[in-house]
Design a protein around this motif. Structure first.
Motif, mmCIF file in Angstrom:
data_model
loop_
_atom_site.group_PDB
_atom_site.id
_atom_site.type_symbol
_atom_site.label_atom_id
_atom_site.label_comp_id
_atom_site.label_asym_id
_atom_site.label_seq_id
_atom_site.Cartn_x
_atom_site.Cartn_y
_atom_site.Cartn_z
ATOM 1 N N ASP A 1 0.846 -1.203 0.000
ATOM 2 C CA ASP A 1 0.000 0.000 0.000
ATOM 3 C C ASP A 1 0.880 1.252 0.000
ATOM 4 O O ASP A 1 1.048 1.932 1.006
ATOM 5 C CB ASP A 1 -0.907 -0.004 1.229
ATOM 6 C CG ASP A 1 -1.978 1.080 1.154
ATOM 7 O OD1 ASP A 1 -1.916 1.914 0.216
ATOM 8 O OD2 ASP A 1 -2.866 1.095 2.022
ATOM 9 N N LYS A 2 1.416 1.528 -1.182
ATOM 10 C CA LYS A 2 2.385 2.628 -1.319
ATOM 11 C C LYS A 2 1.763 3.994 -1.028
ATOM 12 O O LYS A 2 2.437 4.901 -0.564
ATOM 13 C CB LYS A 2 2.965 2.584 -2.737
ATOM 14 C CG LYS A 2 4.245 3.370 -2.914
ATOM 15 C CD LYS A 2 4.827 3.110 -4.307
ATOM 16 C CE LYS A 2 5.987 4.036 -4.556
ATOM 17 N NZ LYS A 2 6.477 3.916 -5.944
ATOM 18 N N LEU A 3 0.450 4.125 -1.298
ATOM 19 C CA LEU A 3 -0.218 5.411 -1.055
ATOM 20 C C LEU A 3 -0.251 5.737 0.433
ATOM 21 O O LEU A 3 0.068 6.856 0.841
ATOM 22 C CB LEU A 3 -1.645 5.361 -1.617
ATOM 23 C CG LEU A 3 -2.513 6.604 -1.383
ATOM 24 C CD1 LEU A 3 -1.991 7.801 -2.183
ATOM 25 C CD2 LEU A 3 -3.977 6.327 -1.749
ATOM 26 N N ARG A 4 -0.627 4.725 1.254
ATOM 27 C CA ARG A 4 -0.804 4.974 2.690
ATOM 28 C C ARG A 4 0.435 4.690 3.521
ATOM 29 O O ARG A 4 0.547 5.175 4.632
ATOM 30 C CB ARG A 4 -1.969 4.133 3.232
ATOM 31 C CG ARG A 4 -3.292 4.740 2.859
ATOM 32 C CD ARG A 4 -4.460 3.834 3.252
ATOM 33 N NE ARG A 4 -5.620 4.287 2.511
ATOM 34 C CZ ARG A 4 -5.879 3.934 1.263
ATOM 35 N NH1 ARG A 4 -5.100 3.096 0.607
ATOM 36 N NH2 ARG A 4 -6.936 4.419 0.643
ATOM 37 N N SER B 1 4.294 9.450 4.129
ATOM 38 C CA SER B 1 3.582 8.636 3.134
ATOM 39 C C SER B 1 3.196 9.540 1.960
ATOM 40 O O SER B 1 3.323 10.769 2.054
ATOM 41 C CB SER B 1 2.303 8.071 3.754
ATOM 42 O OG SER B 1 1.395 9.131 4.043
ATOM 43 N N TYR B 2 2.707 8.933 0.900
ATOM 44 C CA TYR B 2 2.158 9.746 -0.203
ATOM 45 C C TYR B 2 0.956 10.546 0.280
ATOM 46 O O TYR B 2 0.774 11.693 -0.137
ATOM 47 C CB TYR B 2 1.804 8.869 -1.405
ATOM 48 C CG TYR B 2 2.965 8.708 -2.365
ATOM 49 C CD1 TYR B 2 3.177 9.619 -3.405
ATOM 50 C CD2 TYR B 2 3.877 7.669 -2.233
ATOM 51 C CE1 TYR B 2 4.247 9.483 -4.277
ATOM 52 C CE2 TYR B 2 4.955 7.534 -3.099
ATOM 53 C CZ TYR B 2 5.129 8.446 -4.126
ATOM 54 O OH TYR B 2 6.194 8.329 -4.981
ATOM 55 N N LEU B 3 0.147 9.965 1.163
ATOM 56 C CA LEU B 3 -0.988 10.747 1.697
ATOM 57 C C LEU B 3 -0.491 11.969 2.461
ATOM 58 O O LEU B 3 -1.086 13.053 2.362
ATOM 59 C CB LEU B 3 -1.866 9.883 2.609
ATOM 60 C CG LEU B 3 -2.841 8.923 1.938
ATOM 61 C CD1 LEU B 3 -3.697 8.234 3.000
ATOM 62 C CD2 LEU B 3 -3.743 9.626 0.914
ATOM 63 N N PRO C 1 -6.997 9.509 -10.018
ATOM 64 C CA PRO C 1 -7.414 9.028 -8.694
ATOM 65 C C PRO C 1 -6.191 8.916 -7.775
ATOM 66 O O PRO C 1 -5.091 8.603 -8.238
ATOM 67 C CB PRO C 1 -8.010 7.647 -8.972
ATOM 68 C CG PRO C 1 -7.542 7.264 -10.333
ATOM 69 C CD PRO C 1 -7.202 8.526 -11.074
ATOM 70 N N GLN C 2 -6.415 9.174 -6.474
ATOM 71 C CA GLN C 2 -5.322 9.113 -5.492
ATOM 72 C C GLN C 2 -4.517 7.820 -5.591
ATOM 73 O O GLN C 2 -3.292 7.836 -5.501
ATOM 74 C CB GLN C 2 -5.897 9.217 -4.070
ATOM 75 C CG GLN C 2 -5.939 10.636 -3.564
ATOM 76 C CD GLN C 2 -6.291 10.696 -2.077
ATOM 77 O OE1 GLN C 2 -6.573 9.693 -1.435
ATOM 78 N NE2 GLN C 2 -6.269 11.901 -1.548
ATOM 79 N N ALA C 3 -5.228 6.722 -5.775
ATOM 80 C CA ALA C 3 -4.565 5.406 -5.778
ATOM 81 C C ALA C 3 -3.517 5.295 -6.888
ATOM 82 O O ALA C 3 -2.588 4.495 -6.782
ATOM 83 C CB ALA C 3 -5.598 4.311 -5.917
ATOM 84 N N ALA C 4 -3.686 6.086 -7.946
ATOM 85 C CA ALA C 4 -2.757 5.998 -9.085
ATOM 86 C C ALA C 4 -1.482 6.807 -8.862
ATOM 87 O O ALA C 4 -0.458 6.564 -9.515
ATOM 88 C CB ALA C 4 -3.464 6.479 -10.356
ATOM 89 N N SER D 1 2.378 5.595 -8.566
ATOM 90 C CA SER D 1 3.042 4.917 -9.686
ATOM 91 C C SER D 1 3.036 5.733 -10.982
ATOM 92 O O SER D 1 3.398 5.212 -12.044
ATOM 93 C CB SER D 1 2.425 3.539 -9.904
ATOM 94 O OG SER D 1 1.034 3.652 -10.019
#
Ligand code: G3H
Length: 199
Positions: free
Chosen positions: A113-116, A124-126, A166-169, A172
């Motif tokens: 979970d690279k975003l969180r 984190s990315y967040l 979207p945030q999830a993208a 990467s």
């Protein structure tokens, strides 16, 4: 019309050694990129209605590699702490292979979970998304064209925002080195994108 140019700093000494984080200087390759960057931007400058070049400002982080990359650009410059690269905490100054070896659980957690995922004593990315909010709102308020000389993770967040990804993208998104990404706002509110590779 206004343009936003995004570029990573030129290749750094740390990039050459595949180390993350730090505050290293540009490598000779990176210095060569910094030297040609003004020509690239000047060749893309839109003209205003009366034919004069539009005003441009240059935003960098507070780290040497972005400051050095922007040094030869003939425009007003602003340094933002908020544009500094993601803080890798206890992993700062390591290669990904070293992280996998010394902190395998961290390495796996980030892969999942690279975003969180937040580096211990880092970000984190967040966290980056929250930290970059003031930069993004200033960018939207600012009517001028802007060159943002940033870092991979930072530019993923800014590009992702501008392109309504979207945030999830975000973690990467591909932000190649030695490439200027030119963004042109369209009347419908979307952005035109052009990748300008710099040999
Ligand atoms: O050193 C930080 C990198 O530019 C961020 O890349 O989030 O893919 O590890 P990463």
């Amino acid at each position: 019309a206004r343009r936003i140019w995004l570029t990573r700093h030129g290749e750094s000494i740390y990039n050459q050694k595949a180390l993350i984080g730090g505050d290293s200087s540009l490598s000779p390759n990176g210095a060569a990129y910094a030297e040609v960057l003004p020509e690239v931007i000047l060749s893309r400058l839109p003209k205003s209605a009366d034919g004069t070049p539009v005003p441009v400002s240059v935003w960098t982080s507070t780290l040497q590699r972005t400051i050095q990359t922007a040094a030869a650009l003939p425009f007003a410059k602003l340094r933002w702490k908020a544009l500094d690269e993601i803080d890798a905490g206890i992993c700062d100054g390591m290669t990904y292979a070293q992280i996998a070896e010394k902190h395998p659980a961290e390495y796996e957690a980030r892969k999942k979970d690279k975003l969180r995922y937040r580096y211990p004593r880092g970000e984190s990315y967040l966290d980056m998304i929250a930290r970059l909010e003031p930069v993004i709102s200033e960018m939207e308020r600012e009517g001028e064209s802007i060159v943002i000389v940033g870092h991979q993770a930072v530019l993923r967040v800014i590009f992702g925002y501008l392109m309504a990804q979207p945030q999830a993208a975000i973690p990467s998104i591909h932000i190649p080195l030695h490439t200027v990404i030119e963004l042109t706002p369209r009347p419908d509110g979307t952005m035109g994108v052009e990748y300008i590779p710099v040999p």
